[in-house]
Design a protein around this motif. Structure first.
Motif, PDB file in Angstrom:
ATOM      1  N   MET A  71      19.615  30.963  56.101  1.00 24.68           N
ATOM      2  CA  MET A  71      20.338  30.248  55.051  1.00 24.68           C
ATOM      3  C   MET A  71      21.648  29.871  55.651  1.00 24.68           C
ATOM      4  N   HIS A  72      22.029  28.679  55.309  1.00 26.39           N
ATOM      5  CA  HIS A  72      23.315  27.968  55.718  1.00 26.39           C
ATOM      6  C   HIS A  72      24.428  28.831  54.734  1.00 26.39           C
ATOM      7  N   PRO A  73      25.699  29.289  55.661  1.00 23.22           N
ATOM      8  CA  PRO A  73      26.716  29.986  55.131  1.00 23.22           C
ATOM      9  C   PRO A  73      27.250  29.169  53.727  1.00 23.22           C
ATOM     10  N   LEU A  74      27.351  27.812  53.932  1.00 23.23           N
ATOM     11  CA  LEU A  74      27.902  26.961  52.802  1.00 23.23           C
ATOM     12  C   LEU A  74      26.857  27.091  51.580  1.00 23.23           C
ATOM     13  N   VAL A  75      25.730  26.934  51.714  1.00 23.11           N
ATOM     14  CA  VAL A  75      24.832  27.339  50.801  1.00 23.11           C
ATOM     15  C   VAL A  75      24.696  28.711  49.962  1.00 23.11           C
ATOM     16  N   LEU A  76      25.127  29.571  50.799  1.00 20.60           N
ATOM     17  CA  LEU A  76      25.425  31.122  50.161  1.00 20.60           C
ATOM     18  C   LEU A  76      26.621  31.176  49.563  1.00 20.60           C
ATOM     19  N   ILE A  77      27.478  30.288  49.941  1.00 21.66           N
ATOM     20  CA  ILE A  77      28.740  30.444  49.201  1.00 21.66           C
ATOM     21  C   ILE A  77      28.916  29.574  47.953  1.00 21.66           C
ATOM     22  N   PHE A  78      28.446  28.468  48.135  1.00 19.94           N
ATOM     23  CA  PHE A  78      28.694  27.398  47.059  1.00 19.94           C
ATOM     24  C   PHE A  78      27.609  27.272  46.087  1.00 19.94           C
ATOM     25  N   VAL A  79      26.291  28.029  46.613  1.00 15.25           N
ATOM     26  CA  VAL A  79      25.236  27.925  45.582  1.00 15.25           C
ATOM     27  C   VAL A  79      24.652  29.002  45.209  1.00 15.25           C
ATOM     28  N   VAL A  80      24.197  30.013  45.905  1.00 12.25           N
ATOM     29  CA  VAL A  80      23.452  31.107  45.975  1.00 12.25           C
ATOM     30  C   VAL A  80      24.368  32.071  45.192  1.00 12.25           C
ATOM     31  N   ILE A  81      25.680  32.568  45.325  1.00 16.20           N
ATOM     32  CA  ILE A  81      26.649  33.272  44.884  1.00 16.20           C
ATOM     33  C   ILE A  81      27.163  32.724  43.485  1.00 16.20           C
ATOM     34  N   PRO A  82      27.522  31.512  43.237  1.00 13.53           N
ATOM     35  CA  PRO A  82      28.004  31.277  42.238  1.00 13.53           C
ATOM     36  C   PRO A  82      26.896  31.288  41.126  1.00 13.53           C
ATOM     37  N   PHE A  83      25.613  30.524  41.439  1.00  8.76           N
ATOM     38  CA  PHE A  83      24.544  30.723  40.338  1.00  8.76           C
ATOM     39  C   PHE A  83      24.009  31.860  40.165  1.00  8.76           C
ATOM     40  N   GLY A  84      24.041  32.690  41.127  1.00 13.37           N
ATOM     41  CA  GLY A  84      23.502  34.227  41.057  1.00 13.37           C
ATOM     42  C   GLY A  84      24.261  34.969  40.293  1.00 13.37           C
ATOM     43  N   ALA A  85      25.763  34.821  40.009  1.00 12.49           N
ATOM     44  CA  ALA A  85      26.617  35.304  39.137  1.00 12.49           C
ATOM     45  C   ALA A  85      26.491  34.960  37.719  1.00 12.49           C
ATOM     46  N   MET A  86      26.215  33.376  37.723  1.00 17.49           N
ATOM     47  CA  MET A  86      25.571  33.002  36.302  1.00 17.49           C
ATOM     48  C   MET A  86      24.721  33.769  35.823  1.00 17.49           C
ATOM     49  N   TRP A  87      23.412  33.837  36.402  1.00 17.08           N
ATOM     50  CA  TRP A  87      22.370  34.512  36.067  1.00 17.08           C
ATOM     51  C   TRP A  87      22.426  35.883  35.648  1.00 17.08           C
ATOM     52  N   LEU A  88      23.454  36.776  36.254  1.00 17.77           N
ATOM     53  CA  LEU A  88      23.634  37.981  36.059  1.00 17.77           C
ATOM     54  C   LEU A  88      24.485  38.092  34.798  1.00 17.77           C
ATOM     55  N   CYS A  89      25.371  37.367  34.796  1.00 16.99           N
ATOM     56  CA  CYS A  89      26.026  37.186  33.196  1.00 16.99           C
ATOM     57  C   CYS A  89      25.314  36.856  32.170  1.00 16.99           C
ATOM     58  N   LEU A  90      24.185  35.832  32.381  1.00 15.87           N
ATOM     59  CA  LEU A  90      23.366  35.723  31.178  1.00 15.87           C
ATOM     60  C   LEU A  90      22.352  36.810  30.699  1.00 15.87           C
ATOM     61  N   PHE A  91      22.012  37.442  31.946  1.00 15.37           N
ATOM     62  CA  PHE A  91      21.082  38.659  31.620  1.00 15.37           C
ATOM     63  C   PHE A  91      21.991  39.975  30.829  1.00 15.37           C
ATOM     64  N   GLY A  92      23.224  39.959  31.547  1.00 18.97           N
ATOM     65  CA  GLY A  92      24.202  40.994  30.930  1.00 18.97           C
ATOM     66  C   GLY A  92      24.522  40.769  29.466  1.00 18.97           C
ATOM     67  N   LEU A  93      24.626  39.579  28.988  1.00 16.09           N
ATOM     68  CA  LEU A  93      24.803  38.901  27.726  1.00 16.09           C
ATOM     69  C   LEU A  93      23.539  39.348  27.038  1.00 16.09           C
ATOM     70  N   LEU A  94      22.428  38.895  27.680  1.00 23.65           N
ATOM     71  CA  LEU A  94      21.179  38.973  26.727  1.00 23.65           C
ATOM     72  C   LEU A  94      20.924  40.501  26.486  1.00 23.65           C
ATOM     73  N   ILE A  95      21.294  41.538  27.525  1.00 20.49           N
ATOM     74  CA  ILE A  95      21.070  42.886  27.037  1.00 20.49           C
ATOM     75  C   ILE A  95      21.878  43.323  26.351  1.00 20.49           C
ATOM     76  N   THR A  96      23.210  42.751  26.208  1.00 19.75           N
ATOM     77  CA  THR A  96      24.523  43.309  25.426  1.00 19.75           C
ATOM     78  C   THR A  96      23.782  42.943  23.871  1.00 19.75           C
ATOM     79  N   GLY A  97      23.202  41.709  23.694  1.00 22.97           N
ATOM     80  CA  GLY A  97      22.549  41.144  22.435  1.00 22.97           C
ATOM     81  C   GLY A  97      21.591  42.202  22.028  1.00 22.97           C
TER      82      GLY A  97
END
Length: 269
Positions: A1-27
């Motif tokens: 995987m290209h480093p730029l894809v990891l930095i600007f795509v995988v990490i940001p959207f991975g964090a977004m999904w973790l946040c959503l699942f965290g909110l779902l568990i909280t709910g």
């Protein structure tokens, strides 16, 4: 995987999904504690997840609405006799298609600036040349018929457009308001300018679906498949990012490209 894809795509959207699942568990936890706000959190999170995951299907609905709107256009038949004066707005960087139209002998091609629609700034001249074969790689049907002895070139030659002429808009067609994703769409329009006003001859707009892979559903990348450019006026479908401008213009004026006589007289001699 290209480093730029990891930095600007995988990490940001991975964090977004973790946040959503965290909110779902909280709910869910709040709901078990009989906290009514937990239900709203679950509803909002599930709605956001559905919008992200099923975005391609929602995009299909919007594209279908757009297709019906384009299909409702009414085209008219050309009233001017050949040769046609065709001026081009937003001329493509690759001039091959415009040169080929001039080399057919059916069109006097000029390019213009939309800031002054009554004038043109450049004109295609067709002349004898020993360099036809070397500087042209696309749309060489008419050049080949002359043994690559006569070909067109675009020269600076300002002038006034005649009262009756054809207008070709490339990429920024003014007929319909662009959709919310206008920067990802391309459209071309061929019209006839007469003393009575502008008459539509042909219109074509890209209508490309979003990709449906798991990666494209989980990240908001808006990657689209190869464009499917439909022209309801001529009932043509172009499976390419941009349609063949030569074919589009010829069919727009009611000419079947296969029926054009090719020879020295067809090059405007």
């Amino acid at each position: 995987m290209h480093p730029l894809v990891l930095i600007f795509v995988v990490i940001p959207f991975g964090a977004m999904w973790l946040c959503l699942f965290g909110l779902l568990i909280t709910g869910i936890v709040l709901t078990k504690r009989d906290n009514k706000s937990g239900r709203w959190i679950i509803f909002i999170v599930l709605a956001l997840m559905s919008v992200i995951v099923f975005r391609p299907e929602w995009d299909d609905v919007l594209r279908t609405i757009r297709s019906h709107k384009i299909a409702s256009l009414n085209a008219e038949k050309l009233t001017s006799p050949p040769p046609y004066h065709l001026t081009v707005f937003n001329a493509p960087l690759d001039e091959s298609a415009l040169l080929a139209l001039a080399e057919s002998g059916l069109f006097d091609i000029t390019t213009s600036d939309q800031t002054n629609p009554t004038k043109f700034s450049k004109r295609v001249v067709v002349e004898a040349s020993d360099k036809c074969m070397t500087h042209r790689t696309g749309f060489v049907r008419f050049i080949a018929a002359t043994g690559f002895r006569r070909c067109g070139r675009l020269v600076s030659q300002p002038g006034i457009l005649p009262p009756r002429h054809l207008v070709l808009w490339v990429d920024r067609a003014p007929l319909l308001q662009r959709s919310r994703w206008g920067d990802r769409q391309r459209a071309i329009q061929l019209s006839e300018q007469t003393e009575a006003g502008m008459r539509l001859l042909a219109y074509c707009e890209t209508n490309s679906p979003l990709q449906r892979g798991l990666f494209d559903r989980l990240v908001i990348a808006f990657r689209r498949t190869m464009s499917d450019c439909r022209n309801p006026v001529t009932q043509d479908t172009y499976a390419m990012f941009h349609p063949d401008l030569v074919t589009f213009v010829l069919k727009g004026v009611g000419i079947n490209p296969a029926n054009i006589a090719i020879g020295d007289q067809a090059i405007g001699q």
